[in-house]
Design an enzyme around this catalytic site. Structure first.
Site, PDB file in Angstrom:
ATOM      1  N   ARG A 159       0.805  -1.238   0.000  1.00  0.00           N
ATOM      2  CA  ARG A 159       0.000   0.000   0.000  1.00  0.00           C
ATOM      3  C   ARG A 159       0.832   1.280   0.000  1.00  0.00           C
ATOM      4  O   ARG A 159       0.362   2.345   0.362  1.00  0.00           O
ATOM      5  CB  ARG A 159      -0.984   0.015   1.174  1.00  0.00           C
ATOM      6  CG  ARG A 159      -2.014  -1.102   1.119  1.00  0.00           C
ATOM      7  CD  ARG A 159      -3.160  -0.839   2.078  1.00  0.00           C
ATOM      8  NE  ARG A 159      -4.163  -1.871   1.988  1.00  0.00           N
ATOM      9  CZ  ARG A 159      -4.250  -2.916   2.805  1.00  0.00           C
ATOM     10  NH1 ARG A 159      -3.356  -3.079   3.769  1.00  0.00           N
ATOM     11  NH2 ARG A 159      -5.201  -3.814   2.651  1.00  0.00           N
TER      12      ARG A 159
ATOM     13  N   LYS B 137       3.719  11.082 -11.576  1.00  0.00           N
ATOM     14  CA  LYS B 137       2.940  10.173 -12.423  1.00  0.00           C
ATOM     15  C   LYS B 137       3.711   8.861 -12.565  1.00  0.00           C
ATOM     16  O   LYS B 137       4.869   8.856 -12.967  1.00  0.00           O
ATOM     17  CB  LYS B 137       2.706  10.768 -13.806  1.00  0.00           C
ATOM     18  CG  LYS B 137       1.520  11.708 -13.893  1.00  0.00           C
ATOM     19  CD  LYS B 137       1.268  12.059 -15.342  1.00  0.00           C
ATOM     20  CE  LYS B 137       0.020  12.901 -15.508  1.00  0.00           C
ATOM     21  NZ  LYS B 137      -0.220  13.244 -16.931  1.00  0.00           N
TER      22      LYS B 137
ATOM     23  N   GLU C 284      10.612  16.996 -24.886  1.00  0.00           N
ATOM     24  CA  GLU C 284       9.941  17.451 -23.660  1.00  0.00           C
ATOM     25  C   GLU C 284      10.442  18.838 -23.255  1.00  0.00           C
ATOM     26  O   GLU C 284       9.673  19.645 -22.718  1.00  0.00           O
ATOM     27  CB  GLU C 284      10.163  16.443 -22.528  1.00  0.00           C
ATOM     28  CG  GLU C 284       9.587  15.054 -22.770  1.00  0.00           C
ATOM     29  CD  GLU C 284       8.069  14.992 -22.633  1.00  0.00           C
ATOM     30  OE1 GLU C 284       7.427  16.027 -22.355  1.00  0.00           O
ATOM     31  OE2 GLU C 284       7.513  13.889 -22.808  1.00  0.00           O
TER      32      GLU C 284
ATOM     33  N   LYS D 277       7.764  22.492 -14.714  1.00  0.00           N
ATOM     34  CA  LYS D 277       6.926  21.340 -14.358  1.00  0.00           C
ATOM     35  C   LYS D 277       6.515  21.396 -12.883  1.00  0.00           C
ATOM     36  O   LYS D 277       5.366  21.115 -12.547  1.00  0.00           O
ATOM     37  CB  LYS D 277       7.641  20.024 -14.651  1.00  0.00           C
ATOM     38  CG  LYS D 277       6.724  18.827 -14.335  1.00  0.00           C
ATOM     39  CD  LYS D 277       7.059  17.582 -15.085  1.00  0.00           C
ATOM     40  CE  LYS D 277       5.931  16.567 -14.921  1.00  0.00           C
ATOM     41  NZ  LYS D 277       6.229  15.266 -15.560  1.00  0.00           N
TER      42      LYS D 277
ATOM     43  N   GLU E 213      -4.065  16.416 -11.910  1.00  0.00           N
ATOM     44  CA  GLU E 213      -4.485  16.706 -13.275  1.00  0.00           C
ATOM     45  C   GLU E 213      -6.002  16.863 -13.406  1.00  0.00           C
ATOM     46  O   GLU E 213      -6.648  16.257 -14.257  1.00  0.00           O
ATOM     47  CB  GLU E 213      -3.988  15.615 -14.228  1.00  0.00           C
ATOM     48  CG  GLU E 213      -3.912  16.086 -15.676  1.00  0.00           C
ATOM     49  CD  GLU E 213      -3.226  15.082 -16.589  1.00  0.00           C
ATOM     50  OE1 GLU E 213      -3.915  14.482 -17.423  1.00  0.00           O
ATOM     51  OE2 GLU E 213      -2.000  14.910 -16.456  1.00  0.00           O
TER      52      GLU E 213
ATOM     53  N   ARG F 248      -2.853  20.946 -15.093  1.00  0.00           N
ATOM     54  CA  ARG F 248      -1.716  20.059 -15.340  1.00  0.00           C
ATOM     55  C   ARG F 248      -1.801  19.392 -16.708  1.00  0.00           C
ATOM     56  O   ARG F 248      -0.782  18.971 -17.273  1.00  0.00           O
ATOM     57  CB  ARG F 248      -1.612  18.996 -14.239  1.00  0.00           C
ATOM     58  CG  ARG F 248      -0.420  18.067 -14.441  1.00  0.00           C
ATOM     59  CD  ARG F 248      -0.170  17.142 -13.267  1.00  0.00           C
ATOM     60  NE  ARG F 248       0.940  16.246 -13.578  1.00  0.00           N
ATOM     61  CZ  ARG F 248       1.585  15.504 -12.693  1.00  0.00           C
ATOM     62  NH1 ARG F 248       1.235  15.543 -11.417  1.00  0.00           N
ATOM     63  NH2 ARG F 248       2.578  14.721 -13.059  1.00  0.00           N
TER      64      ARG F 248
ATOM     65  N   ASN G 103       0.569  17.673 -21.290  1.00  0.00           N
ATOM     66  CA  ASN G 103       0.363  16.605 -22.270  1.00  0.00           C
ATOM     67  C   ASN G 103       0.390  17.111 -23.711  1.00  0.00           C
ATOM     68  O   ASN G 103      -0.029  16.387 -24.628  1.00  0.00           O
ATOM     69  CB  ASN G 103      -0.970  15.899 -21.997  1.00  0.00           C
ATOM     70  CG  ASN G 103      -0.946  15.139 -20.688  1.00  0.00           C
ATOM     71  OD1 ASN G 103       0.005  14.439 -20.384  1.00  0.00           O
ATOM     72  ND2 ASN G 103      -2.000  15.285 -19.905  1.00  0.00           N
TER      73      ASN G 103
ATOM     74  N   HIS H 275       1.099  14.769 -26.605  1.00  0.00           N
ATOM     75  CA  HIS H 275       1.042  13.402 -26.106  1.00  0.00           C
ATOM     76  C   HIS H 275      -0.186  12.622 -26.574  1.00  0.00           C
ATOM     77  O   HIS H 275      -0.140  11.393 -26.647  1.00  0.00           O
ATOM     78  CB  HIS H 275       1.116  13.397 -24.571  1.00  0.00           C
ATOM     79  CG  HIS H 275       2.484  13.709 -24.045  1.00  0.00           C
ATOM     80  ND1 HIS H 275       3.110  14.912 -24.272  1.00  0.00           N
ATOM     81  CD2 HIS H 275       3.347  12.980 -23.302  1.00  0.00           C
ATOM     82  CE1 HIS H 275       4.298  14.906 -23.681  1.00  0.00           C
ATOM     83  NE2 HIS H 275       4.462  13.742 -23.097  1.00  0.00           N
TER      84      HIS H 275
ATOM     85  N   HIS I 214       1.072   9.348 -27.939  1.00  0.00           N
ATOM     86  CA  HIS I 214       0.771   8.074 -27.292  1.00  0.00           C
ATOM     87  C   HIS I 214       0.062   7.125 -28.242  1.00  0.00           C
ATOM     88  O   HIS I 214       0.317   5.913 -28.237  1.00  0.00           O
ATOM     89  CB  HIS I 214      -0.089   8.304 -26.053  1.00  0.00           C
ATOM     90  CG  HIS I 214       0.667   8.815 -24.876  1.00  0.00           C
ATOM     91  ND1 HIS I 214       0.056   9.223 -23.702  1.00  0.00           N
ATOM     92  CD2 HIS I 214       1.993   8.985 -24.670  1.00  0.00           C
ATOM     93  CE1 HIS I 214       0.969   9.625 -22.844  1.00  0.00           C
ATOM     94  NE2 HIS I 214       2.152   9.487 -23.404  1.00  0.00           N
TER      95      HIS I 214
ATOM     96  N   HIS J  18       9.833   7.449 -27.071  1.00  0.00           N
ATOM     97  CA  HIS J  18       8.738   8.284 -26.573  1.00  0.00           C
ATOM     98  C   HIS J  18       8.901   9.737 -27.008  1.00  0.00           C
ATOM     99  O   HIS J  18       7.953  10.369 -27.487  1.00  0.00           O
ATOM    100  CB  HIS J  18       8.661   8.198 -25.048  1.00  0.00           C
ATOM    101  CG  HIS J  18       7.667   9.146 -24.443  1.00  0.00           C
ATOM    102  ND1 HIS J  18       6.313   9.038 -24.657  1.00  0.00           N
ATOM    103  CD2 HIS J  18       7.836  10.241 -23.656  1.00  0.00           C
ATOM    104  CE1 HIS J  18       5.681  10.009 -24.020  1.00  0.00           C
ATOM    105  NE2 HIS J  18       6.584  10.754 -23.409  1.00  0.00           N
TER     106      HIS J  18
END
Length: 355
Positions: free
Chosen positions: A118, A140, A182, A224, A234, A238, A242, A245, A249, A262
């Protein structure tokens, strides 16, 4: 030593970011962070052979868990194998997970830390430009699924991010350059003066001059950190991170994470987003051209490999920014200003994909 940046989060939580040169070759900083609990370091063969010594400085009691090198290893199967090893080594709740590597290692190790018993403590030591300026910052964590990229994950902040810009000088050219996508992104979404600096300093960045490297890493992390602090999970703002992306993606997923890195997919995605913004009259032709020009100047791709348009649209429909069935894009209005929108003409989207 004091952190370079501190990411202030809700409930009094913080994430401390150290940026400098030579950290991984010197025990000085690591000794100030010396850990008295057991450490499970997650890395890959290449990175561990180069920088594994830093784990010796962090903790006397540690195990090194190695995963494969490549996006295809950011998977549920690899995650399960790492959990098996943690159990086999009898790690418990006072364990500290240390991610030593690039974005794949950082994302997977972060998800392990978020879920093992956890949640256990997490330290990120990113060793690629992309990881230093993006994936190691902000919490993330995720693994991929055949249905899409990063579909299984959690928001889970590292307590410390240790960035050594010296490691960037030994990266293969392709791996270094993909991280610049990025970096460019931060200029487009947030800081026009940073974007202009990147336009004017192509040579020093590509030559990996130390001052330029430290500047682009620090400025990217500052941007960032500021965006994440305002919207950690997000809910709204935020999402601007992206930019590029949604297209990127989908391209990665449809090429099965094997044809493009990426950052290369993101650079293509930024050009596609700019093209869509131009068709939607959100930005002018000069803005779209500047984005394409800087991508080209840094040796990043600006066109996707051939992928079926219908499959790309289906893949984008699984994007995490889809809300109540509406696909949303981060589109530029000018350099330094973007908008998150679900209002676009489907014909314009398909024209962008066709082009």
């Amino acid at each position: 030593m004091k952190p370079t940046l501190t990411l202030d989060l809700a409930d009094g939580r913080t994430s401390e970011i150290y940026i400098g040169s030579g950290y991984l070759q010197s025990p000085e900083l690591a000794s100030t962070m010396a850990l008295t609990t057991r450490v499970a370091a997650i890395s890959n063969d290449r990175v561990a052979s180069l920088y594994g010594e830093v784990i010796d400085h962090l903790a006397a009691d540690h195990e090194m868990i190695l995963i494969g090198d490549g996006e295809q290893y950011k998977s549920i199967q690899t995650y399960s194998e790492v959990i098996d090893q943690l159990i086999e080594f009898r790690f418990n709740r006072d364990t500290v997970i240390v991610a030593l590597g690039g974005g794949v290692v950082g994302d997977l190790a972060g998800f392990v830390a978020a879920t093992y018993q956890r949640g256990v403590r997490l330290i990120q030591i990113p060793t690629t430009l992309l990881a230093q300026v993006d994936s190691a910052i902000g919490g993330k964590t995720a693994v991929n699924h055949k249905g899409g990229k990063n579909l299984i994950g959690a928001f889970y902040q590292p307590e410390t991010v240790l960035i050594d810009t010296n490691v960037l000088t030994s990266l293969p050219d392709e791996i270094f350059v993909e991280g610049l996508a990025e970096v460019i992104k931060y200029g487009v979404i947030y800081d026009p003066s940073f974007f202009e600096w990147l336009e004017d300093n192509t040579h020093s960045v590509l030559a990996r001059e130390p001052d330029s490297l430290e500047f682009i890493v620090r400025r990217s992390c500052e941007i960032k950190a500021e965006v994440v602090a305002s919207d950690e999970r997000e809910r709204n703002r935020r999402a601007i991170l992206n930019f590029g992306h949604t297209f990127g993606h989908a391209i990665e997923a449809e090429t099965r994470y094997g044809e493009l890195l990426h950052g290369q997919a993101v650079s293509i995605g930024m050009v596609m987003a700019s093209d869509l913004a131009l068709r939607e009259n959100l930005c002018d032709a000069r803005t779209a051209q500047r984005i394409r020009n800087i991508v080209n100047a840094y040796g990043l791709p600006d066109k996707a490999p051939h992928v079926d348009k219908g499959r790309l649209l289906a893949s984008m429909a699984m994007d995490k920014k889809v809300i109540q069935g509406e696909l949303r894009f981060v589109l530029p209005k000018s350099i330094g200003t973007v908008v998150l929108t679900s209002e676009f003409d489907q014909k314009n989207l398909e024209a962008t994909l066709d082009s």
